[in-house]
Design a protein around this motif. Sequence first.
Motif, PDB file in Angstrom:
ATOM      1  N   GLU A  44       0.880  -1.175   0.000  1.00 14.16           N
ATOM      2  CA  GLU A  44       0.000   0.000   0.000  1.00 14.16           C
ATOM      3  C   GLU A  44       0.911   1.217   0.000  1.00 14.16           C
ATOM      4  O   GLU A  44       1.523   1.543   1.021  1.00 14.16           O
ATOM      5  N   PHE A  46       4.499   7.475  -4.705  1.00 16.72           N
ATOM      6  CA  PHE A  46       4.416   6.307  -5.579  1.00 16.72           C
ATOM      7  C   PHE A  46       5.618   6.174  -6.519  1.00 16.72           C
ATOM      8  O   PHE A  46       6.203   5.097  -6.644  1.00 16.72           O
ATOM      9  N   GLU A  47       6.016   7.273  -7.163  1.00 14.61           N
ATOM     10  CA  GLU A  47       7.121   7.175  -8.133  1.00 14.61           C
ATOM     11  C   GLU A  47       8.436   6.831  -7.422  1.00 14.61           C
ATOM     12  O   GLU A  47       9.218   6.008  -7.909  1.00 14.61           O
ATOM     13  N   THR A  52       8.379   3.219  -6.406  1.00 11.30           N
ATOM     14  CA  THR A  52       8.554   2.395  -7.611  1.00 11.30           C
ATOM     15  C   THR A  52      10.039   2.239  -7.928  1.00 11.30           C
ATOM     16  O   THR A  52      10.526   1.141  -8.213  1.00 11.30           O
ATOM     17  N   TRP A  96       1.819  -4.241  -7.020  1.00 14.41           N
ATOM     18  CA  TRP A  96       1.885  -5.701  -6.998  1.00 14.41           C
ATOM     19  C   TRP A  96       3.088  -6.158  -7.807  1.00 14.41           C
ATOM     20  O   TRP A  96       3.189  -5.845  -8.992  1.00 14.41           O
ATOM     21  N   LEU A 142       3.353  -7.215   1.832  1.00 16.84           N
ATOM     22  CA  LEU A 142       2.552  -8.426   2.054  1.00 16.84           C
ATOM     23  C   LEU A 142       2.988  -9.473   1.040  1.00 16.84           C
ATOM     24  O   LEU A 142       3.065  -9.185  -0.160  1.00 16.84           O
ATOM     25  N   ASN A 183       6.347  -5.799 -12.071  1.00 20.30           N
ATOM     26  CA  ASN A 183       5.713  -4.917 -11.098  1.00 20.30           C
ATOM     27  C   ASN A 183       4.585  -4.170 -11.796  1.00 20.30           C
ATOM     28  O   ASN A 183       4.781  -3.642 -12.887  1.00 20.30           O
ATOM     29  N   TYR A 184       3.388  -4.187 -11.171  1.00 19.62           N
ATOM     30  CA  TYR A 184       2.219  -3.531 -11.757  1.00 19.62           C
ATOM     31  C   TYR A 184       1.589  -2.567 -10.767  1.00 19.62           C
ATOM     32  O   TYR A 184       1.493  -2.868  -9.578  1.00 19.62           O
ATOM     33  N   GLU A 185       1.141  -1.424 -11.305  1.00 18.89           N
ATOM     34  CA  GLU A 185       0.278  -0.553 -10.516  1.00 18.89           C
ATOM     35  C   GLU A 185      -1.155  -1.024 -10.721  1.00 18.89           C
ATOM     36  O   GLU A 185      -1.588  -1.235 -11.856  1.00 18.89           O
ATOM     37  N   ARG A 186      -1.883  -1.233  -9.619  1.00 15.78           N
ATOM     38  CA  ARG A 186      -3.264  -1.709  -9.716  1.00 15.78           C
ATOM     39  C   ARG A 186      -4.183  -0.791  -8.932  1.00 15.78           C
ATOM     40  O   ARG A 186      -3.770  -0.170  -7.949  1.00 15.78           O
ATOM     41  N   ALA A 187      -5.451  -0.747  -9.390  1.00 18.22           N
ATOM     42  CA  ALA A 187      -6.447   0.116  -8.762  1.00 18.22           C
ATOM     43  C   ALA A 187      -7.000  -0.575  -7.518  1.00 18.22           C
ATOM     44  O   ALA A 187      -7.930  -1.375  -7.606  1.00 18.22           O
ATOM     45  N   HIS A 188      -6.396  -0.308  -6.381  1.00 19.71           N
ATOM     46  CA  HIS A 188      -6.807  -0.905  -5.112  1.00 19.71           C
ATOM     47  C   HIS A 188      -6.041  -0.178  -4.018  1.00 19.71           C
ATOM     48  O   HIS A 188      -5.051   0.499  -4.296  1.00 19.71           O
ATOM     49  N   ARG A 189      -6.524  -0.338  -2.772  1.00 20.70           N
ATOM     50  CA  ARG A 189      -5.747   0.206  -1.648  1.00 20.70           C
ATOM     51  C   ARG A 189      -4.335  -0.391  -1.671  1.00 20.70           C
ATOM     52  O   ARG A 189      -3.345   0.320  -1.449  1.00 20.70           O
ATOM     53  N   LEU A 190      -4.228  -1.701  -1.938  1.00 22.32           N
ATOM     54  CA  LEU A 190      -2.913  -2.300  -2.230  1.00 22.32           C
ATOM     55  C   LEU A 190      -2.643  -1.979  -3.698  1.00 22.32           C
ATOM     56  O   LEU A 190      -3.149  -2.648  -4.594  1.00 22.32           O
TER      57      LEU A 190
END
Lengths: 162, 150
Positions: free
Chosen positions: B75, B81-82, B85, B107, B134, B97-104
């Motif tokens: 999270e 974020f950058e 990353t 990934w 996690l 490594n992927y940015e995903r639309a979620h609180r986490l």
Amino acid sequence: MRLDPLDRAIIAETQGGLPLVAEPYRAVAEALGLPETELLSRMQAMQERGVIRRVAIAPNHYRLGMTANGMTVWDVDDAHAETLGARVGAFDFVSHCYLRPRALPLWPYNLFAMVHGHSRAEVDEKRAEIAALLGDACRAADMLLSKRILKKTGLRLAGGRS
Amino acid sequence: MSDLDAIDRALLNRLQDGLPVTPQPFAPLAAELGVTVEDILARLSRLKSDGYITRFGPFYDAAALGGAFCLCAMEVPEARFEAVTEQVNAHPEVAHNYERAHRLNMWFVLATETEDAIGATCAAIEAETGLAVLAFPKLKEFFIGFRVAA
């Protein structure tokens, strides 16, 4: 799974693909300095042991129009998770399917299934098919759409040449 | 996809299921489709150069190649974020490594030589970023029926 140095050399030579020739195993055997018969018997043995899953093309699903995808995640009753997971993985639109540990309280989901489609609407339809299959065994669900690839390198044999 | 003819589509559909490990693996398929092996090879070369396929060859079980793999999530505060990353991607163990639309929202998959290195890499990322990692190791992988219809 035991791999001797020769198996590892064969993997390193072929994990990027086979040459597109009528007798690809002869070409690989020559590159490795092996008799073709030995290469064939070793690769057949690796296939029987599950080290080789199949010898096939890797389609570029984006180029073939499958541009939408979502990581669907499900909180499935542990008593039925293995049976149901096997049925979810068998769908032709699911490219990866795993049971993983939950991380409570933030993450209650134990079944992960990557769903592909030609559009977001098709992905939603496929996700509904999974929900219907899981039925009451599923207590909660979510779908994580990818926003951006931050890094992508191939998974390669440790120490092998790519 | 209009530049694909019926034979191209048959090859794309048929060759996702795999060929036997034999000296002339394309010969039975050529007979089945009523074309020559040379025609199949020329078509596969074109499908590859046009980007419809990325390769033809053995699919190895990743675990059989040696090493350990683990899906991980974090999270990450949007404002950092950058920077995070960059910190995460700097580890060679991070395979993708992927940015995903979620609180986490981040990934990534770790690929290491040993199981111990998974935990060590997670700990290093936590120390550098001050954020929890996690880990979601696979407990069971299911057979996949995925096929792309051409």
